[in-house]
Design an enzyme around this catalytic site. Structure first.
Site, PDB file in Angstrom:
ATOM      1  N   TYR A 143      -0.436   4.173 -14.321  1.00  0.00           N
ATOM      2  CA  TYR A 143       0.567   3.486 -14.014  1.00  0.00           C
ATOM      3  C   TYR A 143       0.534   1.889 -14.615  1.00  0.00           C
ATOM      4  O   TYR A 143       1.154   1.191 -14.314  1.00  0.00           O
ATOM      5  CB  TYR A 143       0.829   3.443 -12.532  1.00  0.00           C
ATOM      6  CG  TYR A 143       1.233   4.755 -11.874  1.00  0.00           C
ATOM      7  CD1 TYR A 143       2.348   5.355 -12.310  1.00  0.00           C
ATOM      8  CD2 TYR A 143       0.264   5.174 -10.964  1.00  0.00           C
ATOM      9  CE1 TYR A 143       2.544   6.773 -11.731  1.00  0.00           C
ATOM     10  CE2 TYR A 143       0.683   6.378 -10.357  1.00  0.00           C
ATOM     11  CZ  TYR A 143       1.951   7.129 -10.655  1.00  0.00           C
ATOM     12  OH  TYR A 143       1.785   8.464 -10.276  1.00  0.00           O
ATOM     13  N   ASP A 204      -7.001  10.873  -4.650  1.00  0.00           N
ATOM     14  CA  ASP A 204      -8.173  12.003  -5.537  1.00  0.00           C
ATOM     15  C   ASP A 204      -9.453  11.279  -5.793  1.00  0.00           C
ATOM     16  O   ASP A 204     -10.309  11.947  -5.720  1.00  0.00           O
ATOM     17  CB  ASP A 204      -7.219  12.613  -6.605  1.00  0.00           C
ATOM     18  CG  ASP A 204      -6.766  13.821  -6.278  1.00  0.00           C
ATOM     19  OD1 ASP A 204      -7.269  14.484  -5.042  1.00  0.00           O
ATOM     20  OD2 ASP A 204      -5.693  14.067  -6.701  1.00  0.00           O
ATOM     21  N   TYR A 524       8.975   8.264  -8.040  1.00  0.00           N
ATOM     22  CA  TYR A 524       8.232   7.541  -6.916  1.00  0.00           C
ATOM     23  C   TYR A 524       7.625   6.291  -7.296  1.00  0.00           C
ATOM     24  O   TYR A 524       7.383   5.175  -6.583  1.00  0.00           O
ATOM     25  CB  TYR A 524       7.802   8.302  -6.006  1.00  0.00           C
ATOM     26  CG  TYR A 524       6.127   8.574  -5.967  1.00  0.00           C
ATOM     27  CD1 TYR A 524       5.592   8.953  -6.915  1.00  0.00           C
ATOM     28  CD2 TYR A 524       5.382   7.645  -5.011  1.00  0.00           C
ATOM     29  CE1 TYR A 524       4.087   9.107  -6.927  1.00  0.00           C
ATOM     30  CE2 TYR A 524       3.938   7.472  -5.157  1.00  0.00           C
ATOM     31  CZ  TYR A 524       3.249   8.404  -6.091  1.00  0.00           C
ATOM     32  OH  TYR A 524       1.994   8.247  -6.146  1.00  0.00           O
ATOM     33  N   ARG A 525       7.236   6.258  -8.498  1.00  0.00           N
ATOM     34  CA  ARG A 525       6.079   5.087  -9.053  1.00  0.00           C
ATOM     35  C   ARG A 525       5.998   5.469 -10.597  1.00  0.00           C
ATOM     36  O   ARG A 525       6.420   6.377 -11.154  1.00  0.00           O
ATOM     37  CB  ARG A 525       4.983   5.488  -8.303  1.00  0.00           C
ATOM     38  CG  ARG A 525       3.796   4.658  -8.617  1.00  0.00           C
ATOM     39  CD  ARG A 525       2.611   5.173  -7.625  1.00  0.00           C
ATOM     40  NE  ARG A 525       1.564   4.478  -7.689  1.00  0.00           N
ATOM     41  CZ  ARG A 525       0.372   4.990  -7.460  1.00  0.00           C
ATOM     42  NH1 ARG A 525       0.011   6.008  -6.994  1.00  0.00           N
ATOM     43  NH2 ARG A 525      -0.918   3.896  -7.720  1.00  0.00           N
TER      44      ARG A 525
HETATM   45  P1  FAD Z   1      -4.336  -2.216  -7.901  1.00  0.00           P
HETATM   46  O1  FAD Z   1      -4.624  -1.791  -9.446  1.00  0.00           O
HETATM   47  O2  FAD Z   1      -5.148  -3.217  -7.513  1.00  0.00           O
HETATM   48  O3  FAD Z   1      -2.920  -2.392  -7.442  1.00  0.00           O
HETATM   49  C1  FAD Z   1      -2.009  -1.520  -7.819  1.00  0.00           C
HETATM   50  C2  FAD Z   1      -0.779  -2.290  -7.945  1.00  0.00           C
HETATM   51  O4  FAD Z   1      -0.058  -2.904  -6.951  1.00  0.00           O
HETATM   52  C3  FAD Z   1      -0.802  -3.464  -9.071  1.00  0.00           C
HETATM   53  O5  FAD Z   1      -0.680  -3.083 -10.449  1.00  0.00           O
HETATM   54  C4  FAD Z   1      -0.118  -4.540  -8.801  1.00  0.00           C
HETATM   55  O6  FAD Z   1       1.267  -4.390  -9.303  1.00  0.00           O
HETATM   56  C5  FAD Z   1       0.256  -4.265  -7.361  1.00  0.00           C
HETATM   57  N1  FAD Z   1      -0.811  -5.168  -6.424  1.00  0.00           N
HETATM   58  C6  FAD Z   1      -2.198  -5.109  -6.475  1.00  0.00           C
HETATM   59  N2  FAD Z   1      -2.732  -5.999  -5.416  1.00  0.00           N
HETATM   60  C7  FAD Z   1      -1.639  -6.736  -5.178  1.00  0.00           C
HETATM   61  C8  FAD Z   1      -1.550  -7.823  -4.167  1.00  0.00           C
HETATM   62  N3  FAD Z   1      -2.647  -8.176  -3.456  1.00  0.00           N
HETATM   63  N4  FAD Z   1      -0.458  -8.554  -4.138  1.00  0.00           N
HETATM   64  C9  FAD Z   1       0.724  -8.129  -4.751  1.00  0.00           C
HETATM   65  N5  FAD Z   1       0.888  -6.779  -5.524  1.00  0.00           N
HETATM   66  C10 FAD Z   1      -0.353  -6.230  -5.723  1.00  0.00           C
HETATM   67  N6  FAD Z   1      -3.105   7.558  -6.871  1.00  0.00           N
HETATM   68  C11 FAD Z   1      -2.585   8.229  -5.714  1.00  0.00           C
HETATM   69  O7  FAD Z   1      -2.069   7.445  -5.016  1.00  0.00           O
HETATM   70  N7  FAD Z   1      -2.957   9.228  -5.273  1.00  0.00           N
HETATM   71  C12 FAD Z   1      -3.823   9.919  -5.917  1.00  0.00           C
HETATM   72  O8  FAD Z   1      -4.247  11.046  -5.618  1.00  0.00           O
HETATM   73  C13 FAD Z   1      -4.158   9.753  -7.073  1.00  0.00           C
HETATM   74  N8  FAD Z   1      -5.051  10.441  -8.148  1.00  0.00           N
HETATM   75  C14 FAD Z   1      -5.544   9.907  -9.426  1.00  0.00           C
HETATM   76  C15 FAD Z   1      -6.681  10.856 -10.052  1.00  0.00           C
HETATM   77  C16 FAD Z   1      -6.907  10.286 -11.244  1.00  0.00           C
HETATM   78  C17 FAD Z   1      -7.907  11.114 -11.918  1.00  0.00           C
HETATM   79  C18 FAD Z   1      -6.535   9.232 -11.655  1.00  0.00           C
HETATM   80  C19 FAD Z   1      -7.125   8.444 -12.959  1.00  0.00           C
HETATM   81  C20 FAD Z   1      -5.761   8.394 -10.809  1.00  0.00           C
HETATM   82  C21 FAD Z   1      -5.035   8.699  -9.506  1.00  0.00           C
HETATM   83  N9  FAD Z   1      -4.220   7.826  -8.964  1.00  0.00           N
HETATM   84  C22 FAD Z   1      -3.971   8.313  -7.609  1.00  0.00           C
HETATM   85  C23 FAD Z   1      -3.771   6.686  -9.408  1.00  0.00           C
HETATM   86  C24 FAD Z   1      -4.686   5.104  -9.309  1.00  0.00           C
HETATM   87  O9  FAD Z   1      -5.861   5.594  -9.759  1.00  0.00           O
HETATM   88  C25 FAD Z   1      -4.552   4.929  -7.804  1.00  0.00           C
HETATM   89  O10 FAD Z   1      -3.408   4.955  -7.163  1.00  0.00           O
HETATM   90  C26 FAD Z   1      -5.416   3.646  -7.469  1.00  0.00           C
HETATM   91  O11 FAD Z   1      -5.461   3.545  -6.029  1.00  0.00           O
HETATM   92  C27 FAD Z   1      -4.451   2.607  -8.010  1.00  0.00           C
HETATM   93  O12 FAD Z   1      -5.331   1.513  -8.228  1.00  0.00           O
HETATM   94  P2  FAD Z   1      -5.804   0.039  -7.333  1.00  0.00           P
HETATM   95  O13 FAD Z   1      -5.991   0.815  -5.994  1.00  0.00           O
HETATM   96  O14 FAD Z   1      -7.113  -0.418  -8.021  1.00  0.00           O
HETATM   97  O15 FAD Z   1      -4.531  -0.645  -7.300  1.00  0.00           O
HETATM   98  C1  EUG Z   2      -1.902  12.079  -8.098  1.00  0.00           C
HETATM   99  C2  EUG Z   2      -1.814  11.157  -9.312  1.00  0.00           C
HETATM  100  C3  EUG Z   2      -1.085  10.222  -9.238  1.00  0.00           C
HETATM  101  C4  EUG Z   2      -0.111   9.841  -8.077  1.00  0.00           C
HETATM  102  C5  EUG Z   2      -0.330  10.894  -7.071  1.00  0.00           C
HETATM  103  C6  EUG Z   2      -1.206  11.849  -7.091  1.00  0.00           C
HETATM  104  C7  EUG Z   2      -2.889  13.085  -8.100  1.00  0.00           C
HETATM  105  C8  EUG Z   2      -3.175  13.809  -9.475  1.00  0.00           C
HETATM  106  C9  EUG Z   2      -1.793   9.165 -11.309  1.00  0.00           C
HETATM  107  O1  EUG Z   2      -0.767   9.160 -10.202  1.00  0.00           O
HETATM  108  O2  EUG Z   2       0.561   8.804  -8.122  1.00  0.00           O
HETATM  109  C10 EUG Z   2      -3.877  15.151  -9.330  1.00  0.00           C
END
Ligand code: FAD
Ligand code: EUG
Length: 602
Positions: A143, A204, A524-525
């Site tokens: 994202y 995950d 959703y995102r």
């Molecule tokens: P950040 O990057 O820190 O924040 C996310 C966004 O929120 C930022 O871009 C910013 O716009 C905003 N933000 C952050 N902090 C603030 C703040 N303090 N104030 C205002 N705005 C803010 N995601 C899922 O949800 N579920 C999964 O199961 C999942 N599986 C994944 C599997 C793989 C293999 C990979 C590579 C990714 C996956 N992800 C998943 C996506 C992602 O890695 C996660 O959602 C991760 O938690 C998001 O990054 P972060 O928590 O570091 O958030």
């Molecule tokens: C997953 C990944 C996502 C998300 C929700 C679930 C899980 C993948 C990269 O974004 O938003 C297996």
């Protein structure tokens, strides 16, 4: 393949975003797998990317002032772009960039150490009209990672210095965290304090920010899987520098901030989620009580076409909470991807990898060949579990060729046990393995929401497949089943160093988004590059919702400094100047900004 030795992944004991010791070896193995087939190197930047609307001299003066106010050790110019990998992620750009790596790029990264310092940065940004973009950990992979939407924005990396767990309440089962607390960190701390009766809910991979993930409305896999739903109470620095606490937090001395989310009057929380209306500095969550005992189960279904019947079986069971957790229904291609081997080891042809190659590879997996896998969990004492498990078994076995995999038959390192940990709140890192499908693997996700209905699942599956065929891309679909809806997550893996594949991935996702919207589905995102497009699909009544968001934006952020363009919301200063991205205009930049923005003086 012989692996090159790789430098050690930083530990959680050394860095706020490091890996827990228990997962160090797995991280090293993953890192070595990624680096072994990597060909892209970091790029040096000789020029700092300046935000539009400010000249070099004023920018230097502004940054010098910021250094004075925060300490120059907390302000860094962006002079190189290193994609790193998940555990050593960049805070300068998108580590999984879908266009050129210098496209969504920051000029400077700043590390505030407190809410007061966040206020200082916000006031500074208003004085100079410099765009700022908050991240908590910056692992928003799929994202946009850590990248700002507007080139040259100053990234506020909150996690490095604001990473305290402010409270874990073992009686109320709640916590209050700062932006830099990862799932790894929260889990380890709960164990260390001896609160084994408390569970967290993890995505995950566990390296994300508990607060950041919830703000982006991310998902996990226990019954508490909807992270936004489970949050309770926030502290927010507004774009003009004031601080508010939402819900019960607005009443001084109140002791229910993490217990009752609404407080009194309109609930403000929603406008700070997926938004550019504030910087969240604290956030509370409900924690699930450990149910004492739990049991994972896995069913496989033989044919792609079983999807429709299966989803219709799932719906009533899930709404009635017989299926208790936010479970994943994964396509077998996902499981082949998890082997961590590049696509070229299965197929060297052009076009989407033929189904027969996936099925052939799947024969060697512990569960054998199939098309769909439902990983679920049942919670509580045996007699309570058994009642539900019997119903589930009877219903799932209605599908011809369905199989229940006996967990006792699976080795300790089987992926089944990773899902078992995740569905019981133990963060892991294994999911990263499918990103290695291509060298320099990056990924983006198509993430539409639909009812839990067979015909909707099939419609979305058809859209994804058709577009992947058109653009010669493989696809990895997983349904994440909420309570009354489901998210389909279609992961598209691409080579970050291959501009043709990147462009195809971008065009493919744009196509899917349009096809889905035409049939009434919305995401959703999304990734930064698609926010304008998707905001444009939520356009009922002449785009009334976006207009409403813009009105709030202009009111709260008159100078338009906070994450301009996030979620398609452009402040007045940028509006009407061609900043929106679309299939016909993939440039992330517009033609300047209005030199005379808001009327509010700070
Ligand atoms: P950040 O990057 O820190 O924040 C996310 C966004 O929120 C930022 O871009 C910013 O716009 C905003 N933000 C952050 N902090 C603030 C703040 N303090 N104030 C205002 N705005 C803010 N995601 C899922 O949800 N579920 C999964 O199961 C999942 N599986 C994944 C599997 C793989 C293999 C990979 C590579 C990714 C996956 N992800 C998943 C996506 C992602 O890695 C996660 O959602 C991760 O938690 C998001 O990054 P972060 O928590 O570091 O958030
Ligand atoms: C997953 C990944 C996502 C998300 C929700 C679930 C899980 C993948 C990269 O974004 O938003 C297996």
């Amino acid at each position: 393949m012989t692996s090159k030795p790789v430098p050690p992944t930083p530990l959680l004991s050394e860095k706020h975003n490091g890996i827990p010791t228990r997962l160090f070896d797995k991280a090293q193995e993953t890192k070595s797998g990624i680096l072994n087939i990597a060909t892209k190197s970091e790029s040096e930047r000789t020029k700092v990317a300046l935000p539009q609307g400010i000249n070099q001299t004023t920018f230097r003066v502004a940054i010098a002032e910021l250094c004075d106010r925060l300490g120059e050790e907390h302000v860094e110019f962006v002079t190189k772009l290193d994609d790193g990998w998940y555990m050593e992620n960049p805070n300068t750009h998108d580590g999984m960039h879908i266009s050129d790596d210098s496209d969504f790029v920051a000029s400077v990264v700043v590390y505030p150490g407190s809410t007061e310092e966040v206020q200082t940065v916000v006031q500074w940004a208003n004085a100079y009209r410099i765009p700022i973009s908050p991240i908590s950990i910056g692992r928003n992979y799929g994202y946009g990672g850590a990248a700002p939407r507007v080139r040259g924005a100053v990234v506020l990396d909150l996690g490095r210095r604001m990473n305290r767990i402010l409270d874990i309440n073992p009686d109320d089962c709640t916590c209050l965290v700062e932006p830099g607390v990862t799932y790894f960190a929260l889990y380890e701390e709960i164990q260390a304090r001896g609160f084994q009766h408390l569970w967290i809910d993890v995505p995950d991979i566990g390296g994300g920010s508990v607060l950041g993930n919830a703000l982006d409305r991310g998902v996990g896999y226990t019954p508490y899987g909807d992270h936004w739903m489970m949050h309770c109470g926030m502290e927010v620095v507004l774009p003009t520098g004031e601080v508010i606490r939402t819900g019960m937090g607005a009443l001084p001395g109140n002791n229910s901030w993490q217990l009752f989310p609404y407080g009194f009057g309109p609930t403000a929380d929603g406008i700070f989620s997926q938004s550019n209306m504030g910087v969240v500095t604290k956030m509370g969550f409900g924690l699930m009580p450990n149910p004492g005992d739990h049991e994972s189960y896995l069913y496989t279904f033989p044919k792609d076409k079983d999807l429709s019947q299966l989803i219709d079986i799932i719906r009533p069971l899930r709404i009635a909470m017989i299926l208790e957790n936010v479970a994943q229904l994964r396509h077998v291609s996902m499981q082949v991807g998890l082997e961590g081997k590049p696509r070229s080891s299965y197929y060297k042809g052009k076009g989407r990898i033929p189904d027969s190659f996936i099925h052939e590879a799947a024969q060697n997996l512990s569960h054998g060949d199939c098309s769909w896998l439902y990983y679920g969990m049942s919670y509580g004492p045996k007699e309570i579990r058994q009642y539900k498990l019997d119903i589930i078994h009877k219903e799932f076995m209605k599908i011809p060729g369905a199989r229940r995999i006996d967990p006792a038959s699976l080795p300790a390192d089987d992926y089944f046990w990773v899902r078992d940990r995740i569905a019981s709140g133990v963060p892991d890192i294994e999911e990263l393995r499918w990103v290695n499908w291509h060298p320099n693997g990056g990924h983006i996700a198509f993430s539409p929401v639909s009812p839990v209905r067979g015909n909707d699942a099939t419609a979305l599956w058809d859209i994804a497949r058709k577009r992947c065929d058109e653009y010669d891309l493989d696809f990895f679909p997983t349904f994440v089943v909420g309570l009354r809806e489901m998210h389909l997550i279609v992961e598209i893996v691409f080579n970050r160093d291959d501009p043709v594949m990147r462009n195809n991935a971008r065009a493919c996702l744009r196509g899917m988004i349009d096809d889905a919207a035409q049939r009434g589905y919305g995401e959703y995102r999304t990734h930064l590059a698609f926010m304008d497009q998707i905001a444009g699909t939520y356009n009922w009544n002449n785009g009334a919702l976006l207009k409403f968001n813009e009105k709030i934006k202009d009111c709260l952020d008159p100078n338009g400094i906070m994450a301009p363009g996030k979620s398609g919301i452009w402040p007045a200063r940028y509006r009407g100047r061609g900043w929106e991205m679309s299939a016909s205009d993939e440039s992330s930049e517009g033609k300047g900004v209005n030199p005379n923005p808001g009327t509010v003086r700070l």
